[in-house]
Design an enzyme around this catalytic site. Sequence first.
Site, PDB file in Angstrom:
ATOM      1  N   ASP A 191       0.848  -1.183   0.000  1.00 33.89           N
ATOM      2  CA  ASP A 191       0.000   0.000   0.000  1.00 33.89           C
ATOM      3  C   ASP A 191       0.888   1.238   0.000  1.00 33.89           C
ATOM      4  O   ASP A 191       1.742   1.385   0.874  1.00 33.89           O
ATOM      5  CB  ASP A 191      -0.899  -0.019   1.246  1.00 33.89           C
ATOM      6  CG  ASP A 191      -2.092   0.901   1.100  1.00 33.89           C
ATOM      7  OD1 ASP A 191      -2.404   1.317  -0.030  1.00 33.89           O
ATOM      8  OD2 ASP A 191      -2.724   1.206   2.133  1.00 33.89           O
ATOM      9  N   HIS A 230      -3.613  13.943   0.398  1.00 33.59           N
ATOM     10  CA  HIS A 230      -3.901  13.119   1.573  1.00 33.59           C
ATOM     11  C   HIS A 230      -2.762  13.242   2.591  1.00 33.59           C
ATOM     12  O   HIS A 230      -3.002  13.466   3.781  1.00 33.59           O
ATOM     13  CB  HIS A 230      -4.083  11.660   1.151  1.00 33.59           C
ATOM     14  CG  HIS A 230      -4.183  10.694   2.297  1.00 33.59           C
ATOM     15  ND1 HIS A 230      -5.214  10.718   3.215  1.00 33.59           N
ATOM     16  CD2 HIS A 230      -3.357   9.687   2.692  1.00 33.59           C
ATOM     17  CE1 HIS A 230      -5.031   9.753   4.113  1.00 33.59           C
ATOM     18  NE2 HIS A 230      -3.917   9.124   3.823  1.00 33.59           N
ATOM     19  N   ARG A 270       1.011  16.844  12.733  1.00 30.15           N
ATOM     20  CA  ARG A 270       2.225  17.682  12.769  1.00 30.15           C
ATOM     21  C   ARG A 270       1.918  19.005  12.085  1.00 30.15           C
ATOM     22  O   ARG A 270       2.398  19.271  10.972  1.00 30.15           O
ATOM     23  CB  ARG A 270       3.383  17.016  12.015  1.00 30.15           C
ATOM     24  CG  ARG A 270       3.913  15.702  12.554  1.00 30.15           C
ATOM     25  CD  ARG A 270       5.001  15.155  11.614  1.00 30.15           C
ATOM     26  NE  ARG A 270       4.540  15.074  10.223  1.00 30.15           N
ATOM     27  CZ  ARG A 270       3.875  14.038   9.713  1.00 30.15           C
ATOM     28  NH1 ARG A 270       3.635  12.982  10.443  1.00 30.15           N
ATOM     29  NH2 ARG A 270       3.458  14.078   8.445  1.00 30.15           N
ATOM     30  N   GLU A 298     -10.645   3.979   3.548  1.00 28.28           N
ATOM     31  CA  GLU A 298      -9.719   4.730   2.704  1.00 28.28           C
ATOM     32  C   GLU A 298     -10.033   4.399   1.256  1.00 28.28           C
ATOM     33  O   GLU A 298     -10.015   3.233   0.856  1.00 28.28           O
ATOM     34  CB  GLU A 298      -8.252   4.400   3.032  1.00 28.28           C
ATOM     35  CG  GLU A 298      -7.813   4.934   4.388  1.00 28.28           C
ATOM     36  CD  GLU A 298      -6.305   4.915   4.601  1.00 28.28           C
ATOM     37  OE1 GLU A 298      -5.606   4.166   3.879  1.00 28.28           O
ATOM     38  OE2 GLU A 298      -5.823   5.641   5.485  1.00 28.28           O
ATOM     39  N   GLU A 352      -9.213   3.983  -2.349  1.00 28.82           N
ATOM     40  CA  GLU A 352      -7.956   3.757  -3.064  1.00 28.82           C
ATOM     41  C   GLU A 352      -8.193   3.089  -4.417  1.00 28.82           C
ATOM     42  O   GLU A 352      -9.236   2.492  -4.661  1.00 28.82           O
ATOM     43  CB  GLU A 352      -7.019   2.851  -2.239  1.00 28.82           C
ATOM     44  CG  GLU A 352      -6.767   3.368  -0.826  1.00 28.82           C
ATOM     45  CD  GLU A 352      -5.573   2.722  -0.154  1.00 28.82           C
ATOM     46  OE1 GLU A 352      -4.791   2.028  -0.848  1.00 28.82           O
ATOM     47  OE2 GLU A 352      -5.416   2.916   1.069  1.00 28.82           O
ATOM     48  N   ASP A 376      -9.187   0.404   2.081  1.00 29.31           N
ATOM     49  CA  ASP A 376      -8.243   0.044   3.143  1.00 29.31           C
ATOM     50  C   ASP A 376      -8.835   0.467   4.492  1.00 29.31           C
ATOM     51  O   ASP A 376      -8.472   1.489   5.058  1.00 29.31           O
ATOM     52  CB  ASP A 376      -6.922   0.771   2.872  1.00 29.31           C
ATOM     53  CG  ASP A 376      -5.877   0.507   3.936  1.00 29.31           C
ATOM     54  OD1 ASP A 376      -5.924  -0.555   4.577  1.00 29.31           O
ATOM     55  OD2 ASP A 376      -5.007   1.380   4.127  1.00 29.31           O
ATOM     56  N   ARG A 419      -8.407   4.097  13.391  1.00 27.46           N
ATOM     57  CA  ARG A 419      -7.445   5.187  13.621  1.00 27.46           C
ATOM     58  C   ARG A 419      -6.882   5.213  15.033  1.00 27.46           C
ATOM     59  O   ARG A 419      -5.734   5.612  15.231  1.00 27.46           O
ATOM     60  CB  ARG A 419      -8.099   6.526  13.310  1.00 27.46           C
ATOM     61  CG  ARG A 419      -8.601   6.667  11.883  1.00 27.46           C
ATOM     62  CD  ARG A 419      -7.499   6.476  10.867  1.00 27.46           C
ATOM     63  NE  ARG A 419      -7.994   6.708   9.507  1.00 27.46           N
ATOM     64  CZ  ARG A 419      -7.267   6.502   8.423  1.00 27.46           C
ATOM     65  NH1 ARG A 419      -6.032   6.015   8.526  1.00 27.46           N
ATOM     66  NH2 ARG A 419      -7.778   6.724   7.228  1.00 27.46           N
ATOM     67  N   GLN A 445      -4.372   2.348  15.238  1.00 23.43           N
ATOM     68  CA  GLN A 445      -3.222   2.735  14.414  1.00 23.43           C
ATOM     69  C   GLN A 445      -2.338   3.777  15.118  1.00 23.43           C
ATOM     70  O   GLN A 445      -1.111   3.666  15.117  1.00 23.43           O
ATOM     71  CB  GLN A 445      -3.750   3.293  13.084  1.00 23.43           C
ATOM     72  CG  GLN A 445      -2.688   3.609  12.051  1.00 23.43           C
ATOM     73  CD  GLN A 445      -3.280   4.200  10.761  1.00 23.43           C
ATOM     74  OE1 GLN A 445      -4.492   4.181  10.546  1.00 23.43           O
ATOM     75  NE2 GLN A 445      -2.422   4.724   9.909  1.00 23.43           N
ATOM     76  N   LYS A 455      -4.945  -1.816  10.493  1.00 19.83           N
ATOM     77  CA  LYS A 455      -5.248  -1.975   9.068  1.00 19.83           C
ATOM     78  C   LYS A 455      -5.568  -3.410   8.664  1.00 19.83           C
ATOM     79  O   LYS A 455      -6.339  -3.637   7.726  1.00 19.83           O
ATOM     80  CB  LYS A 455      -4.008  -1.562   8.243  1.00 19.83           C
ATOM     81  CG  LYS A 455      -3.559  -0.132   8.417  1.00 19.83           C
ATOM     82  CD  LYS A 455      -4.356   0.807   7.536  1.00 19.83           C
ATOM     83  CE  LYS A 455      -3.685   2.166   7.416  1.00 19.83           C
ATOM     84  NZ  LYS A 455      -4.434   3.050   6.506  1.00 19.83           N
ATOM     85  N   THR A 482      -9.389  -5.689   4.171  1.00 12.90           N
ATOM     86  CA  THR A 482      -9.185  -4.777   3.045  1.00 12.90           C
ATOM     87  C   THR A 482     -10.091  -5.268   1.926  1.00 12.90           C
ATOM     88  O   THR A 482     -10.004  -6.433   1.529  1.00 12.90           O
ATOM     89  CB  THR A 482      -7.710  -4.795   2.578  1.00 12.90           C
ATOM     90  OG1 THR A 482      -6.861  -4.501   3.691  1.00 12.90           O
ATOM     91  CG2 THR A 482      -7.474  -3.783   1.465  1.00 12.90           C
ATOM     92  N   THR A 489      -4.779   6.304   0.080  1.00 16.35           N
ATOM     93  CA  THR A 489      -5.979   7.136   0.000  1.00 16.35           C
ATOM     94  C   THR A 489      -5.861   8.173  -1.110  1.00 16.35           C
ATOM     95  O   THR A 489      -4.879   8.902  -1.174  1.00 16.35           O
ATOM     96  CB  THR A 489      -6.184   7.883   1.336  1.00 16.35           C
ATOM     97  OG1 THR A 489      -6.191   6.920   2.387  1.00 16.35           O
ATOM     98  CG2 THR A 489      -7.482   8.662   1.334  1.00 16.35           C
ATOM     99  N   GLU A 491      -9.621  12.665   7.361  1.00 13.81           N
ATOM    100  CA  GLU A 491      -9.461  13.982   6.720  1.00 13.81           C
ATOM    101  C   GLU A 491     -10.753  14.792   6.759  1.00 13.81           C
ATOM    102  O   GLU A 491     -10.757  15.959   7.120  1.00 13.81           O
ATOM    103  CB  GLU A 491      -9.094  13.796   5.244  1.00 13.81           C
ATOM    104  CG  GLU A 491      -7.658  13.522   4.955  1.00 13.81           C
ATOM    105  CD  GLU A 491      -7.448  13.413   3.444  1.00 13.81           C
ATOM    106  OE1 GLU A 491      -7.835  14.327   2.706  1.00 13.81           O
ATOM    107  OE2 GLU A 491      -6.917  12.379   3.005  1.00 13.81           O
TER     108      GLU A 491
END
Lengths: 436, 436
Positions: free
Chosen positions: A136, A143, A152, A208, A210, A242, A246, A249, A262, A266, A368, A382
């Site tokens: 992946d 994204h 961050r 996600e 994808e 995916d 969260r 993770q 994850k 999938t 994503t 997001e």
Amino acid sequence: MTTVQDWQAKSWVASANEAGCGFPLQGLPYCSFTSEDNRSVRIGVGIGAEVLDLHALSGAGLLASLGGEVVSACCAAQLNALMGCGPEAWRMLRGRLLELLGEGVAAEQREMVAAALTPVADVRFGLPVAVGDYTDFYASIHHARKVGSLFRPEQPLLPNYAWVPIGYHGRTSSLVVSGTEVRRPSGQYRVAGAEAPVLGPTRQLDYEMEVAAYIGAGSAMGEPVGVTEAEGHIFGISLLNDWSARDIQAWEAQPLGPFLGKNFATSLSPWVVPMEALEPFRVRLAERENGMPGPLPHLQEGGDARSGVNLSVEVYLRTALMISDLLEPFRISAANCRELYWSFAQMVAHHTSNGCNLRVGDLIASGTVSGSAAGSEGCLLECTRRGVQPITLPNGEVRAFLEDGDEVILRGFCEREGFRRISLGECRGIVRAAVV
Amino acid sequence: MTTVQDWQAKSWVASANEAGCGFPLQGLPYCSFTSEDNRSVRIGVGIGAEVLDLHALSGAGLLASLGGEVVSACCAAQLNALMGCGPEAWRMLRGRLLELLGEGVAAEQREMVAAALTPVADVRFGLPVAVGDYTDFYASIHHARKVGSLFRPEQPLLPNYAWVPIGYHGRTSSLVVSGTEVRRPSGQYRVAGAEAPVLGPTRQLDYEMEVAAYIGAGSAMGEPVGVTEAEGHIFGISLLNDWSARDIQAWEAQPLGPFLGKNFATSLSPWVVPMEALEPFRVRLAERENGMPGPLPHLQEGGDARSGVNLSVEVYLRTALMISDLLEPFRISAANCRELYWSFAQMVAHHTSNGCNLRVGDLIASGTVSGSAAGSEGCLLECTRRGVQPITLPNGEVRAFLEDGDEVILRGFCEREGFRRISLGECRGIVRAAVV
């Protein structure tokens, strides 16, 4: 030999010619399926509202001109053997299918082909490919930047992003086909401020959106694949969800990356759209942004390389309440793969640059797909800014993350003035409650 | 039915009874092999200096009492089908092999078994198992702390370590059997102080000394395996060298973990030692250290759980110069698996706690095995403190990281007063120059 593609040609399968149909003669995506009256798992090809059974077609002798290896591969349950026959065989088979399904086919053959059609509504899909390794990537800069800004704010994009197509290995045992229910995973997470984690059903279940490419031609260990040859290794593409927890993770991911957040499931769409069907929709990827450095020479595509695809992807949500109220799924986001920062060719070149070998049937996902605009976020993390800004659905329901009973539906399609619409189909999954 | 194990019994295969032999009657590790006079790939069992051919044994009718499924599985090229027969079958087969190879066997049978023996020196090994998914953990707290101190002196151990058996998914396509040469990978890395990365052969090639468990009994998606049942899913163990390019890894690993720094090659020893052979060497893992919290209840083993193995692992280096000078490999480090922080049972329980399914043939590795003492570092990154303190070999050569022509040899064995030595064999690999 290259297949002569006629982008306006029609099929004698009437449903394939209807306006808006995403499965015209020019598409011909592959799948693996069973039906009520034939439980053996077979390879099929989508045409209009029908699935063409390649095993039956072989049995009728209609593929004999392609040679024994291809005939035998067409009688398998999944696509691996067919992919293993190589790009020339893929082109020849596609050419033969275009003949057999085209308007010009002789009446006698047409009758034999018609006998090998089953309505899509009557089939049950399986995973089209036995996947060896699933990788992946993280190819959408939008994204990466939007998610990065949540964790961050001072440095949304890490310094390596412009240079390295970031990727990691995913789990193959839990790849499931569209329509498979997804059990809410339990796991460890730590609530903000707490010292110790707890074990429980995830409170931040996400999707996600994808796109994934199947490797149809492998590469040898120790032999990098050049970026200009890389696309020749790809058989076709599908949609991939995916699913991500969260909170799990966030707690587990340092220092070795995502794992249990994850690998519980999938989902893959049943159709594999061959690269040749995408030809009219190939585009240059959106310009690299001002000030972005790189990439290094081994990842540089020529300025006129059409390594991107003008492929729209959408994610829809239908809650349990919407299902019982017979409401249509609500579209949460729409994005386009032309906005990816890295092409599949670059991902393949990078993946093999250290000598890592690819095998027939390997799966390479984009990560994503998000766009630059509002409303193009490919995951709830997001969309809702980590749950802080929940979205309100048309029926008044509110979602920060997924609830039990929610159905997530990915759709993908290529559209261009003067060309038939090519659909990737759907990738669906309903969330079921955790086992307590 | 449980096999009655006699830990003092002898074999009529004389080499198995020699002092110091690591392949006594009590070991009986499995492998996949070919030989000069029979190129078909078969399952074998190690006994003394011989490999017992299970296909030949089946052909002689000597396994008939085990039933058709086991007989058929013993005629396969790799162990997957045999593992798929389940733990009861594993025990029955082992019991039958103990009979046939034990001193008490009838002369006629002994002659038939002897005909199925080939000297180890004459065989060529392959990968014993077709691996579906390969997961690499990080179970040595000493490794985690020592590596952590290089990158985060202020916080060597991350807060999640005491709670989560940290792991990530590795690559299966590049798993290779011991003896396979390993090509130095090229990749992107960034030299300290530089703004842009460069592409080139890694300058920080390393090994990681690991032990790996093969999953012999799978688990269903959505169904966590309890920590007390977890070990029943493990068929046996091997040695694993997780070759690592530290410069590539350092540049790529944020935010999704290791990828090209690892996936160019992972070497496995040819022998799979069944868990039953390890029974006398089972121990409690070293006490959790003072002040370490956790784990959560689902990962708690009873205070008397002997979930660890008193298993010594060693890494030897032999440079090209040492090879040409006929010098013996030099032992760089020795560690013991009883010092791991997480047991394989805890790794399995954690891995499935979110519903992730395991399949027969999956591989679960410990991560670098390092001990608390000096001289027990399981990789050069630790030994040389990221290359800053190179080691000097007995012939005066110096190594910060691996050079082309270096051979890395892992060895593993269990020893206990009053019991026969059980060897895991060796995992070897010579580094070859990068393709330029």
